[in-house]
Design a protein around this motif. Structure first.
Motif, short mmCIF file in Angstrom:
data_model
loop_
_atom_site.label_atom_id
_atom_site.label_comp_id
_atom_site.label_asym_id
_atom_site.label_seq_id
_atom_site.Cartn_x
_atom_site.Cartn_y
_atom_site.Cartn_z
N LEU A 171 0.80 -1.23 0.00
CA LEU A 171 0.00 0.00 0.00
C LEU A 171 0.83 1.27 0.00
O LEU A 171 0.30 2.36 -0.22
CB LEU A 171 -0.93 0.01 1.23
CG LEU A 171 -2.02 -1.06 1.27
CD1 LEU A 171 -2.79 -0.98 2.59
CD2 LEU A 171 -2.98 -0.92 0.09
N VAL A 172 2.12 1.17 0.26
CA VAL A 172 2.96 2.37 0.42
C VAL A 172 3.15 3.09 -0.91
O VAL A 172 2.98 2.50 -1.98
CB VAL A 172 4.33 2.00 1.03
CG1 VAL A 172 4.16 1.41 2.41
CG2 VAL A 172 5.08 1.04 0.12
N SER A 173 3.56 4.36 -0.79
CA SER A 173 3.73 5.17 -2.00
C SER A 173 5.13 5.72 -2.17
O SER A 173 5.42 6.37 -3.18
CB SER A 173 2.73 6.35 -1.98
OG SER A 173 2.92 7.13 -0.81
N ASP A 174 6.03 5.49 -1.20
CA ASP A 174 7.41 5.97 -1.36
C ASP A 174 8.37 4.98 -0.71
O ASP A 174 7.98 4.08 0.04
CB ASP A 174 7.59 7.37 -0.76
CG ASP A 174 7.26 7.44 0.72
OD1 ASP A 174 7.83 6.65 1.51
OD2 ASP A 174 6.43 8.28 1.11
N ILE A 175 9.65 5.15 -1.01
CA ILE A 175 10.67 4.19 -0.60
C ILE A 175 10.83 4.15 0.91
O ILE A 175 11.11 3.09 1.49
CB ILE A 175 12.02 4.50 -1.29
CG1 ILE A 175 13.06 3.42 -0.98
CG2 ILE A 175 12.53 5.87 -0.90
CD1 ILE A 175 12.72 2.06 -1.48
N LEU A 176 10.66 5.28 1.60
CA LEU A 176 10.83 5.31 3.05
C LEU A 176 9.84 4.37 3.73
O LEU A 176 10.23 3.52 4.54
CB LEU A 176 10.65 6.73 3.59
CG LEU A 176 10.65 6.86 5.12
CD1 LEU A 176 11.99 6.39 5.71
CD2 LEU A 176 10.34 8.30 5.54
N TRP A 177 8.56 4.49 3.38
CA TRP A 177 7.56 3.66 4.04
C TRP A 177 7.62 2.21 3.56
O TRP A 177 7.27 1.29 4.30
CB TRP A 177 6.16 4.25 3.83
CG TRP A 177 5.96 5.47 4.67
CD1 TRP A 177 5.85 6.76 4.24
CD2 TRP A 177 5.88 5.51 6.10
NE1 TRP A 177 5.71 7.60 5.31
CE2 TRP A 177 5.73 6.86 6.46
CE3 TRP A 177 5.94 4.55 7.11
CZ2 TRP A 177 5.62 7.26 7.79
CZ3 TRP A 177 5.83 4.94 8.43
CH2 TRP A 177 5.67 6.29 8.77
N LEU A 178 8.10 2.01 2.34
CA LEU A 178 8.31 0.63 1.89
C LEU A 178 9.40 -0.02 2.74
O LEU A 178 9.24 -1.17 3.18
CB LEU A 178 8.72 0.61 0.41
CG LEU A 178 9.01 -0.78 -0.18
CD1 LEU A 178 7.78 -1.69 -0.10
CD2 LEU A 178 9.49 -0.66 -1.63
N ASP A 179 10.49 0.71 2.99
CA ASP A 179 11.56 0.16 3.83
C ASP A 179 11.09 -0.08 5.26
O ASP A 179 11.44 -1.10 5.87
CB ASP A 179 12.76 1.11 3.84
CG ASP A 179 13.59 1.03 2.57
OD1 ASP A 179 13.35 0.10 1.77
OD2 ASP A 179 14.47 1.88 2.36
N VAL A 180 10.27 0.82 5.80
CA VAL A 180 9.77 0.65 7.17
C VAL A 180 8.89 -0.60 7.25
O VAL A 180 9.04 -1.43 8.16
CB VAL A 180 8.97 1.89 7.61
CG1 VAL A 180 8.23 1.61 8.93
CG2 VAL A 180 9.90 3.09 7.78
#
Length: 462
Positions: free
Chosen positions: A101-110
């Motif tokens: 569901l994420v939209s950017d690399i930061l939240w994908l990594d988290v």
């Protein structure tokens, strides 16, 4: 019908549910480490990622593995094996969906870091849950079967990625594992905890009832007495003892082997093989994702094949043979990249090399390495030995996940696989020099080998 399965050695409906739950969790684990390989192609395009940022997507997962593995033992003791397994599958479900569901690399990594914690918990707790829950007659088969389930999960991940390649739907690739995670949660809720944990907490009647349900034909009183004795012995093990004589040699061997398993590059293939195939000249998302699926199919066959021959051929020949295949494959990859034999149709020699490398790893390292951790120490140190090997394994995995793509980008394919060639050669020498042949030997005999300075006592030699 009683629900027993004589062919599998399953003696009760509860034992069968344990088999199904463990196999499902193994498949989910394999899927979650394999699905990023195809998804990363589309994530990179959508988010415009550099090689370092591409590496971070897999590195944070491995970092989470380390955290989860460090927490697993204490958590499983505090709240129980079953409860920890429920935490694992809940984490699999929640963080797989979050990753999609994420939209950017930061939240994908988290999201992938927390998914990694769930995987780390599973790496420790699932084998414990299996070993403590399964009837003795099927315990060994289940532990090996868990590895087969994991490789099956990786293969399934590649097949799902391939089926979604045309649409490029990486979100669905990452999120799909939530479905079996939720389903197996309902199965786990109905299982009891392990008899060993009940005894550890002083809940002896529940332990007795669980043993009767798992294996109705077992001598419950004898097994309870053995569990109590083993708990008393195991609780006396200390980490410092592992680095003193007579166990220091075994400890260094286990640490070295655990590190070499991963540093030789298998997860560079698992995580990044579509990118590697693109570098070889293969074109089209369906092709560069479909080829790794074939590779993982060969890996599954190699794993199964190892199970059939290891007790007849021996462990050293299997390990050395598998590593030899990795060495030959790394050399072939160097030649493929160094000679410039890459064209728009792709290098089928390179594909064959990747296939043989992966099959060789699963035939040798992948199937057998954890056996040495379980055999090299007495009962009170066995869990610590497995934890040390897992830690070394995950640290090496972290290094490979983070640096493989920057190395490919900066040094090129020939130099990168030259590093893997050197590391595989070191592994071959290490195994040849230090790994004992333990086929047909008792745990006591193997313990004596290490206590005797890594030498078989004269009377124990073949």
């Amino acid at each position: 019908m009683s629900g027993a399965s004589p062919a599998l050695g399953v003696t009760s409906p509860l034992a069968l549910r344990i088999v199904v739950a463990a196999a499902t969790i193994g498949v989910i684990y394999g899927y979650d480490i394999g699905n990023i390989s195809g998804a990363l192609l589309f994530i990179t395009e959508e988010m415009d990622l550099s090689p370092a940022l591409q590496g971070s997507v897999t590195t944070v997962l491995v970092a989470g593995n380390i955290v989860g593995a460090l927490l697993a033992g204490k958590l499983a003791t505090a709240i129980g094996r079953k409860a920890t397994m429920l935490v694992v599958v809940a984490g699999y479900a929640v963080f797989a969906v979050w990753s999609g569901l994420v939209s950017d690399i930061l939240w994908l990594d988290v999201s992938r870091f927390f998914l990694g914690i769930s995987i780390g918990l599973s790496l420790v707790v699932t084998p414990i849950f299996l070993a403590e829950s399964a009837p003795a007659a099927i315990r060994g088969a289940l532990v090996v079967g868990y590895q087969v389930a994991t490789v099956t999960g990786v293969l399934l991940a590649y097949l799902v990625d391939w089926s979604l390649a045309e649409s490029g739907n990486w979100r669905l690739m990452l999120a799909l594992s939530a479905v079996p995670s939720v389903l197996v949660m309902f199965l786990l809720v109905k299982l009891p905890d392990t008899a060993r944990w009940y005894v550890l907490k002083g809940r002896h009647e529940e332990a007795r009832r669980t043993l009767r349900l798992v294996d109705p034909g077992a001598d419950v009183d004898r097994e309870l007495a053995e569990i109590r004795a083993d708990i008393e012995t195991t609780s006396s093990g200390r980490l410092a003892e592992m680095f003193r004589k007579p166990y220091a040699t075994a400890t260094l061997f286990v640490l070295g082997l655990g590190f070499l398993v991963q540093i030789t590059g298998i997860n560079a293939i698992t995580y990044y093989s579509p990118i590697i195939f693109e570098e070889m000249g293969f074109q089209g998302n369906a092709t560069v994702i479909g080829l790794p699926a074939i590779v993982q199919g060969a890996a599954l066959l190699a794993t199964i094949g190892s199970l059939f021959v290891v007790d007849r051929v021996g462990r050293r020949p299997i390990l050395l043979g598998g590593i030899s295949a990795m060495i030959a494959s790394s050399l072939a990859m160097i030649l493929v990249f160094a000679t410039g034999s890459l064209d728009s149709g792709g290098s089928w020699w390179g594909f064959a090399a990747i296939l043989v490398f992966t099959a060789g790893f699963n035939f040798g390292f992948g199937s057998l390495v954890w056996v040495f951790a379980s055999e090299s120490f007495p009962a009170r140190l066995r869990a610590l030995g497995a934890s040390l090997m897992l830690t070394a394994d995950l640290v090496a995995n972290l290094i490979v996940a983070q640096f493989f793509l920057p190395l490919m980008d900066g040094l090129g394919g020939a130099a990168t696989f030259g590093i893997f060639l050197a590391l595989s050669a070191i592994s071959w020498v290490f195994v040849h020099r230090f790994a004992p042949e333990t086929k047909g030997r008792s745990l006591e005999s193997i313990g004596t080998y290490w206590e005797n300075g890594a030498r078989w006592p004269t009377a124990a030699r073949d």
